[in-house]
Every structure is written in C-alpha cells, then in structure tokens.
Design a protein around this motif. Structure first.
Motif, PDB file in Angstrom:
ATOM      1  N   GLU A 117      96.370  48.789  20.947  1.00  0.00           N
ATOM      2  CA  GLU A 117      97.444  48.516  19.990  1.00  0.00           C
ATOM      3  C   GLU A 117      96.899  47.951  18.682  1.00  0.00           C
ATOM      4  O   GLU A 117      97.467  48.176  17.622  1.00  0.00           O
ATOM      5  CB  GLU A 117      98.448  47.507  20.562  1.00  0.00           C
ATOM      6  CG  GLU A 117      99.380  48.058  21.615  1.00  0.00           C
ATOM      7  CD  GLU A 117      98.784  47.978  23.005  1.00  0.00           C
ATOM      8  OE1 GLU A 117      97.900  47.129  23.216  1.00  0.00           O
ATOM      9  OE2 GLU A 117      99.194  48.768  23.872  1.00  0.00           O
ATOM     10  N   LEU A 118      95.796  47.197  18.824  1.00  0.00           N
ATOM     11  CA  LEU A 118      95.229  46.574  17.630  1.00  0.00           C
ATOM     12  C   LEU A 118      94.693  47.647  16.688  1.00  0.00           C
ATOM     13  O   LEU A 118      94.867  47.572  15.473  1.00  0.00           O
ATOM     14  CB  LEU A 118      94.102  45.643  18.056  1.00  0.00           C
ATOM     15  CG  LEU A 118      94.049  44.306  17.351  1.00  0.00           C
ATOM     16  CD1 LEU A 118      95.381  43.628  17.392  1.00  0.00           C
ATOM     17  CD2 LEU A 118      92.990  43.451  17.990  1.00  0.00           C
TER      18      LEU A 118
ATOM     19  N   TRP B  75      95.742  50.738  16.616  1.00  0.00           N
ATOM     20  CA  TRP B  75      96.918  51.417  16.078  1.00  0.00           C
ATOM     21  C   TRP B  75      97.499  50.619  14.928  1.00  0.00           C
ATOM     22  O   TRP B  75      97.882  51.173  13.904  1.00  0.00           O
ATOM     23  CB  TRP B  75      97.988  51.573  17.150  1.00  0.00           C
ATOM     24  CG  TRP B  75      97.660  52.557  18.209  1.00  0.00           C
ATOM     25  CD1 TRP B  75      96.589  53.400  18.221  1.00  0.00           C
ATOM     26  CD2 TRP B  75      98.391  52.805  19.410  1.00  0.00           C
ATOM     27  NE1 TRP B  75      96.618  54.150  19.369  1.00  0.00           N
ATOM     28  CE2 TRP B  75      97.704  53.808  20.110  1.00  0.00           C
ATOM     29  CE3 TRP B  75      99.556  52.265  19.955  1.00  0.00           C
ATOM     30  CZ2 TRP B  75      98.144  54.298  21.330  1.00  0.00           C
ATOM     31  CZ3 TRP B  75     100.001  52.748  21.163  1.00  0.00           C
ATOM     32  CH2 TRP B  75      99.291  53.751  21.845  1.00  0.00           C
ATOM     33  N   GLY B  76      97.575  49.300  15.127  1.00  0.00           N
ATOM     34  CA  GLY B  76      98.133  48.446  14.089  1.00  0.00           C
ATOM     35  C   GLY B  76      97.386  48.630  12.785  1.00  0.00           C
ATOM     36  O   GLY B  76      97.987  48.803  11.724  1.00  0.00           O
ATOM     37  N   ALA B  77      96.059  48.612  12.870  1.00  0.00           N
ATOM     38  CA  ALA B  77      95.259  48.752  11.652  1.00  0.00           C
ATOM     39  C   ALA B  77      95.465  50.142  11.048  1.00  0.00           C
ATOM     40  O   ALA B  77      95.656  50.282   9.841  1.00  0.00           O
ATOM     41  CB  ALA B  77      93.782  48.530  11.966  1.00  0.00           C
TER      42      ALA B  77
ATOM     43  N   VAL C  55      98.732  50.544   9.187  1.00  0.00           N
ATOM     44  CA  VAL C  55      98.873  50.045   7.824  1.00  0.00           C
ATOM     45  C   VAL C  55      97.909  50.768   6.895  1.00  0.00           C
ATOM     46  O   VAL C  55      97.637  50.305   5.791  1.00  0.00           O
ATOM     47  CB  VAL C  55      98.662  48.515   7.697  1.00  0.00           C
ATOM     48  CG1 VAL C  55      99.770  47.774   8.376  1.00  0.00           C
ATOM     49  CG2 VAL C  55      97.319  48.097   8.224  1.00  0.00           C
TER      50      VAL C  55
ATOM     51  N   ALA D  33      94.589  51.801   7.445  1.00  0.00           N
ATOM     52  CA  ALA D  33      93.148  51.548   7.453  1.00  0.00           C
ATOM     53  C   ALA D  33      92.424  52.806   7.911  1.00  0.00           C
ATOM     54  O   ALA D  33      92.904  53.516   8.788  1.00  0.00           O
ATOM     55  CB  ALA D  33      92.822  50.395   8.392  1.00  0.00           C
TER      56      ALA D  33
ATOM     57  N   VAL E 148      87.120  51.080   8.297  1.00  0.00           N
ATOM     58  CA  VAL E 148      87.697  49.753   8.052  1.00  0.00           C
ATOM     59  C   VAL E 148      88.235  49.173   9.348  1.00  0.00           C
ATOM     60  O   VAL E 148      88.061  47.983   9.638  1.00  0.00           O
ATOM     61  CB  VAL E 148      88.812  49.845   6.989  1.00  0.00           C
ATOM     62  CG1 VAL E 148      89.584  48.540   6.909  1.00  0.00           C
ATOM     63  CG2 VAL E 148      88.225  50.181   5.638  1.00  0.00           C
TER      64      VAL E 148
ATOM     65  N   ARG F 124      86.549  45.762  10.285  1.00  0.00           N
ATOM     66  CA  ARG F 124      87.366  44.597   9.957  1.00  0.00           C
ATOM     67  C   ARG F 124      88.230  44.116  11.109  1.00  0.00           C
ATOM     68  O   ARG F 124      88.623  42.951  11.154  1.00  0.00           O
ATOM     69  CB  ARG F 124      88.261  44.916   8.762  1.00  0.00           C
ATOM     70  CG  ARG F 124      87.495  45.406   7.535  1.00  0.00           C
ATOM     71  CD  ARG F 124      86.884  44.257   6.770  1.00  0.00           C
ATOM     72  NE  ARG F 124      87.911  43.357   6.287  1.00  0.00           N
ATOM     73  CZ  ARG F 124      88.606  43.577   5.185  1.00  0.00           C
ATOM     74  NH1 ARG F 124      88.387  44.650   4.479  1.00  0.00           N
ATOM     75  NH2 ARG F 124      89.522  42.711   4.812  1.00  0.00           N
ATOM     76  N   ILE F 125      88.576  44.982  12.025  1.00  0.00           N
ATOM     77  CA  ILE F 125      89.466  44.575  13.112  1.00  0.00           C
ATOM     78  C   ILE F 125      88.766  44.640  14.470  1.00  0.00           C
ATOM     79  O   ILE F 125      88.651  43.635  15.169  1.00  0.00           O
ATOM     80  CB  ILE F 125      90.726  45.467  13.146  1.00  0.00           C
ATOM     81  CG1 ILE F 125      91.494  45.356  11.837  1.00  0.00           C
ATOM     82  CG2 ILE F 125      91.608  45.095  14.328  1.00  0.00           C
ATOM     83  CD1 ILE F 125      92.119  44.021  11.587  1.00  0.00           C
TER      84      ILE F 125
ATOM     85  N   THR G  33      87.008  41.400  16.500  1.00  0.00           N
ATOM     86  CA  THR G  33      87.731  40.997  17.706  1.00  0.00           C
ATOM     87  C   THR G  33      86.794  40.950  18.904  1.00  0.00           C
ATOM     88  O   THR G  33      86.928  40.097  19.772  1.00  0.00           O
ATOM     89  CB  THR G  33      88.876  41.986  17.986  1.00  0.00           C
ATOM     90  OG1 THR G  33      89.645  42.124  16.800  1.00  0.00           O
ATOM     91  CG2 THR G  33      89.757  41.493  19.108  1.00  0.00           C
TER      92      THR G  33
ATOM     93  N   ILE H 257      90.351  32.142  14.913  1.00  0.00           N
ATOM     94  CA  ILE H 257      91.705  31.701  14.592  1.00  0.00           C
ATOM     95  C   ILE H 257      92.699  31.790  15.746  1.00  0.00           C
ATOM     96  O   ILE H 257      92.734  32.758  16.469  1.00  0.00           O
ATOM     97  CB  ILE H 257      92.267  32.467  13.384  1.00  0.00           C
ATOM     98  CG1 ILE H 257      93.505  31.798  12.861  1.00  0.00           C
ATOM     99  CG2 ILE H 257      92.484  33.912  13.649  1.00  0.00           C
ATOM    100  CD1 ILE H 257      93.329  31.148  11.575  1.00  0.00           C
TER     101      ILE H 257
END
Ligand SMILES: Nc1ncnc2c1ncn2[C@@H]1O[C@H](COP(=O)(O)OP(=O)(O)OP(=O)(O)O)[C@@H](O)[C@H]1O
Ligand SMILES: [Mg+2]
Lengths: 278, 305
Positions: free
Chosen positions: B192-193, B195-197, B200, B202, B206, B210-211, B215, B305
């Motif tokens: 899902e992560l 997919w999320g990128a 938006v 990416a 990227v 970046r993701i 992670t 974070i």
C-alpha cells in the motif's frame, strides 16, 4: 444483457450535458495474462466536476475499473486492458503516455489508509515536492489539511508521525496528501470502509467540498453513501459470458444516482439497490 | 434450572475424595512437566555457556594487557619484548572498509533489483538461488577464489598479495547477507505504501529512494553492519589475499596486517610476547564485533518518526 449496447451507459441529464472528463470505450480488463477476464465491455462517460459512484457486488470489478483510470493496474503483473480510456480526449493507454504523469493528474485514495512513515507535514509535502511545487509549503499543507477537514485536529501535531492519527484521521490525511498534488481527478476505492460513522460523515463532507474543484470517482459498498455523495452511479454486476466459463464483471447500468436508486431500468439494479440481491 | 452441586453426577469414578484445586506435584503430568522444564533450562545453559566462557576467557587473557601503547605500536620482532598491534587494528579497519565499499552498493542494488524490479522470472530466481549458495560457501574458498583471480594473476600493478585483494575477498563474503537482508527488508514494506507514493505521482525511482528504501532502512542497515562484523573477523580469506605485514600499512596494493591473521600467526609462536599479543588482538576483535552488534541493535531500534 450486455450493457455495452445500452443507451443507459451514457448519463442522462436534464441539464445540458456537462463536459466529459474520463470516458471508457469498450474497456475489458483481464488478469493472469489474459486468462481471467475481470470486466468486459465497459462503456462509460464520467463527467467533469461531479461525483461518480461505482456500486455492485463483491468481485464484480469495481476496483479493477477504478485502477484502470489512472493506470494503477500497471503495477499488477499480468493485468491487461483492451479498449480505450480517454482522459480529456487523450488515450491513457497510448504508448507515448507517461503513467507517472497520468497519476499526477489523476490521484488515488486507497481503501486502507496508507500514510507514509513520515510526519504529518511531510506526508503532504512529499507529493507536492516531487511534483516540483515551488510555492509556500506551509501554506499548501494548511490548505490541503483544511480541504480534507483535518486541519483542526492536526494543526498542533504537524511534526508527529502520520501513524499517530486515528484510522479516520489517517484516511483524511491520505486525502489531503492527494489533494496537495492538485490533481484533476481523485479516485477513491472504498475510502470509508474501515471507518466509523462519524469519520465517514466527515469524509463525505470533505467530498462535497472537493467536488467544487475536482472530479471524484468513488467505489462504495454503502448505498446510503452513494446516495449521499454521488451525482452519478454506475452499477456493476457479474454475468456469465457465452463462450467463457466463470463469472465476468460488467457495467449493468449507469446514470444519475437519483434515477438508479428510484427508477432503475434494469431488474438486477432494482434488486441490488433494494437489497434483494442474489 | 436446579442448583444441585455437580459432585454427585460430575465425579470421576474412583475419585471419591473431594477433589482439590491445589497443585499436586506428584501427578505424572506435573513430574514430566518438571523434567522437561529442567531439561530445557539445561540445554539453554549449555548453549550460552561456551559463549560466556569464550568472552570471559578473552576478556581476562586479553583485556588484562590492554594499554594505549599496545593499541598504537608495531608488533616486536620474535624474541623481543614490548610492542603492540596497532598495524593490525588499522589493517582490519582498512580491509573491512574496502569490503564494505564494494559490497554495500552491489548488495543493496542487487536486493533492490530482486525486490522491486525483477518480475519473479527465471533470472531473479537464479540470482536468489545463487545468493543462498554463496552464503553457504566456506570462507576459505572465497579466499582461494580471490587468490586465483587477483593475487596469482597480479592484476593490480603487478602486486600479488594486497589489502585490495583482502577487501574483495571479504566483500564476496558480505554480499549474500546484504542482498538477502535488502531483498527481505524491501519485501516487508507494505504494498500500500508503494501504491500511495505512486498514487501521488511518484516515479518508480522516487518511490524506491524516498519511500521504500527509507522504510526498510532498519533491517538493511542492521544486515549491513552484521555482515561487516562477520567479515571483519574472518581469517581464511585474508591469509590467501592480504597476507600479513609486520609494518604499518603501505598502501592499498601491498600486503597488510589484520587482527585475525595476527592471531593466527602469533598464537602458535613459541614466544610469550607474541601469544600475549594474540590474546590482546582477540580481545580487541571481539570488542569491535560486540560494539558493531550493539550498533546494529541500536540501528534496529531507531525509529523513523
Ligand atoms: N491483483 C489481482 N490479480 C488477479 N486477479 C484479480 C486481482 N485483483 C482482482 N482480481 C480479480 O478481478 C475480479 C474483480 O476484482 P475487483 O477487485 O475489481 O472487485 P471489486 O468489485 O472491487 O470487489 P470488492 O467490492 O470486493 O472490492 C475478481 O474476480 C478478482 O478475483
Ligand atoms: Mg474492491
């Protein structure tokens, strides 16, 4: 029987027909390198600036069609599409089209909230930044959060992890993240299925705000939600094909939400919306 | 419904006494339970004991002679006294650094290819299989391989044994661990992560840099540190490639000292001084590996974070 030749696939509106945003022309999608046809012969015109809902029983291909609208299916190995998907008149599946550019203009919110493992602020700034946003980032973060109705809850914890939010807040964060990229269309796949009624209501309010700026396509299992938020509704169903074993999804009926729920043309639609399905 | 006590009907035959809920240690099941608990404890102790003994022995024998001079001096000539293991410490650091510089980019890149790009085709399965085989190859064979490839052919400036050859041998040892932890770490990142990128806007590059990679940083960094720690203590590959040198490092393309080879050479010498240095070297090496492991745990506990 086959919705493709049915005039009802074109939304019938009393107002002059609004501009078409996305149009599907005889779209069929299959998985497993063509072995399993998921949806067949979909014709559909999704107008600009409206909320269009996809409803239908599980497995009828709503998510599949939705993912086809911003080429998300490219990520699934062995998924193929025939027919044409036009966005502002351009074929999304043209060889020269850059899928990354497509997804910048047609954003997506997923069923499960999937914030990035970053701060709330960074979750929103990420998309904007990689898209070359030059303006004031603080301002963008604030306005995106406001549009997603999350600003009041999140304004004091922008530096905290996106995971520190509740499920409903995370989903609104994902919406805010999508808005921040300033797409033209937002696709939402059951965005409220994991949420409580209050969060759901908040997201629906958000959608009402958003449709002033964006075209929205939403998949939902919740009939009330479809009636509450959508202007148009597409009902997907599963049918048997003549020369194919197994069930295949198709677009049964598509029209104004009002009409789909009150006086549908097809018996199957009537059965489904009145809960007499299967 | 009656409230009749169930004693009359629910009693097991032959058990006439009012059954108590108290634990009866003499019941067969409780006895067996005790036996197996003791056995499990015993085996656990047997597992931990050698580790503790080795650590204690090394700390006592090697730690007692620790001094700044020992850490900074060259080893003495046979029969002389004094001296230290300074060149071996620096040598181990240099060789490990070379190995890391080679193995990290290749290993992480290979892992990214396997997890993110390969479409589970025959090539990817072949690479995965090869990685597993490579991780089982005895280290001495890595040494012989690099010996044949680099040392015997004098490929680098007509030099035979060199720090570079040692680093390459160790990097071959590190590769499978790094590829595997990167591959596994990336696979753990929820789809899902990505997919999320991508949702938006990416690009794949990227999304990965970046993701997905950040992670999975924790398992990857941990794997890298552990593989360095493992390679730093290897002896066999270095004997064939870096050899040893009683002097300070003279460059990347000359033979170089290392702690593990120093232990190998000195521990069997008939001189007390050399044997003491071998112990000191063991102590430093064990401490270095211990610190790296602790560092790996620290990396693992770091929370983005
Ligand atoms: N990744 C995939 N790989 C293979 N087949 C798939 C995949 N995703 C969906 N399908 C198949 O395509 C068909 C339609 O699935 P889809 O997810 O679009 O249904 P849906 O209408 O969204 O259902 P739900 O309401 O349960 O979400 C199903 O028969 C499913 O088995
Ligand atoms: Mg679905």
């Amino acid at each position: 029987m086959n919705a493709s030749n049915n005039p009802s696939t074109r939304p019938q509106s009393s107002n002059p027909a609004p501009e078409t945003c996305l149009s599907l022309e005889n779209v069929s999608i299959s998985y497993g390198n063509g072995k399993n046809v998921a949806v067949n012969n979909v014709f559909m015109e999704i107008p600009k600036g409206k909320v269009t809902a996809f409803i239908g029983p599980s497995g009828c291909g709503k998510s599949t069609v939705l993912r086809a609208l911003n080429r998300m299916n490219d990520l699934i190995e062995g998924c193929g599409l025939t027919g044409r998907v036009l966005f502002d008149g351009q074929d999304l599946y043209d060889k020269r089209v850059d899928p990354v550019e497509v997804r910048r203009r047609i954003g997506m919110v997923f069923q499960k909230p999937n914030p990035f493992p970053k701060s709330i602020y960074e979750n929103i700034a990420f998309g904007a930044r990689i898209n070359g946003y030059q303006g004031d980032m603080d301002e963008l973060v604030e306005s995106s959060l406001r549009k997603a109705a999350l600003w009041d809850e999140a304004k004091d914890k922008l530096k905290e992890s996106g995971f520190s939010l509740s499920g409903g807040q995370q989903q609104r964060l994902c919406i805010a993240r999508t808005i921040a990229v300033e797409p033209e269309v937002i696709l939402m796949d059951e965005p409220c299925s994991a949420l409580d009624p209050i969060s759901t209501l908040k997201i629906e309010e958000t959608m009402h705000e958003l449709k002033k700026i964006f075209t929205i396509v939403i998949v939902t299992h919740n009939m009330q939600q479809a009636t509450r938020v959508s202007d148009l509704t597409g009902f997907f169903n599963v049918t048997d094909l003549v020369d194919y074993e197994g069930k295949v999804g198709c677009l049964e009926e598509f029209g104004e939400t009002e009409r789909i729920f009150n006086s549908p043309a097809q018996q199957a639609t009537q059965d489904y919306v009145s809960g007499r399905f299967g | 419904m009656t409230t009749t006590p169930i004693t009359s009907s629910g009693h097991r035959p032959g058990n006439t006494a009012k059954s108590s809920l108290h634990r009866q240690p003499n019941l067969p099941r409780n006895r067996w339970n005790a036996v197996f608990t003791i056995l499990a404890g015993l085996f656990a102790a047997i597992v931990v004991l050698p580790l503790l003994l080795v650590l204690a022995y090394v700390v006592i024998k090697g730690g007692s002679s620790m001094s700044l001079k020992l850490l900074t001096d060259l080893p003495p000539a046979p029969g002389m006294t004094g001296g230290g293991i300074g060149n071996a410490i620096i040598g181990t650091l240099i060789v490990s650094l070379i190995a890391a510089l080679i193995a990290i980019p290749i290993g992480v890149g290979g892992g990214i290819y396997l997890a993110e790009y390969s479409k589970s085709g025959p090539f990817a399965s072949f690479v995965r299989f090869g990685t597993n085989v490579l991780s089982g190859v005895p280290s001495i064979i890595c040494g012989v391989f690099v010996y044949g490839l680099i040392v015997a052919t004098r490929i680098f400036f007509d030099q035979s044994y060199s720090a570079m050859a040692g680093g390459i041998a160790l990097s071959v040892l590190m590769l499978p661990t790094i590829i595997k932890t990167t591959d596994e770490g990336l696979k753990l990142v929820p789809q899902e992560l990505r997919w999320g990128a991508i949702g938006v806007g990416a690009s794949k590059f990227v999304t990965i840099t970046r993701i997905t990679l950040p992670t999975a940083m924790k398992p990857i960094a941990t794997g890298i540190v552990l593989s360095i720690a493992r390679a730093a203590g290897e002896t066999a590959p270095l004997i064939f490639t870096a050899l040893f040198s009683p002097f300070w490092p003279e460059g990347l393309f000359s033979p170089i000292a290392s702690m593990s080879v120093l232990i190998y050479n000195f521990a069997i010498m008939p001189y007390d001084v050399q044997i003491a240095l071998a112990w000191a070297s063991s102590f430093v090496l064990v401490m270095m590996i211990l610190i790296m492991n602790i560092f790996a745990r620290y990396l693992g506990s770091l929370n983005r974070i």
